[in-house]
Enzyme design. Structure first.
Site, short mmCIF file in Angstrom:
data_model
loop_
_atom_site.label_atom_id
_atom_site.label_comp_id
_atom_site.label_asym_id
_atom_site.label_seq_id
_atom_site.Cartn_x
_atom_site.Cartn_y
_atom_site.Cartn_z
N ASN A 40 63.92 -75.14 82.41
CA ASN A 40 63.53 -76.33 83.14
C ASN A 40 63.26 -75.92 84.59
OD1 ASN A 40 64.03 -78.71 84.92
ND2 ASN A 40 64.39 -79.75 82.98
N GLU A 53 60.78 -77.11 77.61
CA GLU A 53 59.84 -76.96 76.51
C GLU A 53 58.40 -76.88 77.02
OE1 GLU A 53 63.38 -79.41 75.06
OE2 GLU A 53 62.16 -79.30 76.87
N CYS A 81 58.74 -84.16 75.78
CA CYS A 81 58.72 -82.88 75.08
C CYS A 81 58.52 -83.07 73.57
CB CYS A 81 59.99 -82.09 75.38
SG CYS A 81 60.10 -81.67 77.15
#
Length: 144
Positions: A40, A53, A81
């Protein structure tokens, strides 16, 4: 499931945490080959869409097809995501934990994605520690 690929996602999550970001990591693999891993990057890049992701998919670059890939992620994917997983027709997702955040697993399963939740203790503990330390940042990440 390939433990080494999942380990790449966990290592990315640890790296993000150590860098002051959200401890969520992801890895994309095809067969026995790791295509990419990322974490992230919302804090580090100042980009609200830079979930693990999404960052991983960006890192992997263009693929002509995702039909034979596996996405590993340390935390259940959010709606954004999940949308990317469905958009690119990624057939299999391996998730470290869904205890801290249940994500959009029902939507993935309903769409026919094979979902495995590992209930990984390290992932649960790392997220719990982060949420305890930075509750506002966590709330921002999940849109609360």
């Amino acid at each position: 499931m390939n433990e080494h690929h999942f380990d790449a996602a966990v290592a990315a999550a640890r790296s993000s945490y150590q860098g002051g970001g959200l401890p969520i990591g992801s890895a994309l693999a095809r067969g026995g080959r790791l295509l990419a891993s990322a974490h992230n990057e919302r804090v580090q890049q100042g980009d609200p869409t830079a979930h693990a992701e999404i960052a991983c998919l960006r890192q992997a670059g263009r693929q002509s097809s995702y039909a034979d890939t596996v996405l590993y992620t340390t935390l259940a994917p959010c709606a954004m995501c999940t949308g990317a997983i469905l958009q690119f027709k990624i057939p299999t997702v391996v998730i470290g934990e869904a205890e801290t955040f249940e994500g959009d697993l029902a939507r993935l399963r309903q769409a026919g994605v094979e979902v495995t939740v590992l209930d990984n203790r390290e992932c649960i503990e790392l997220m719990g520690r982060f949420i305890g330390e930075q509750p506002q940042l966590w709330a921002e990440d999940i849109g609360e």
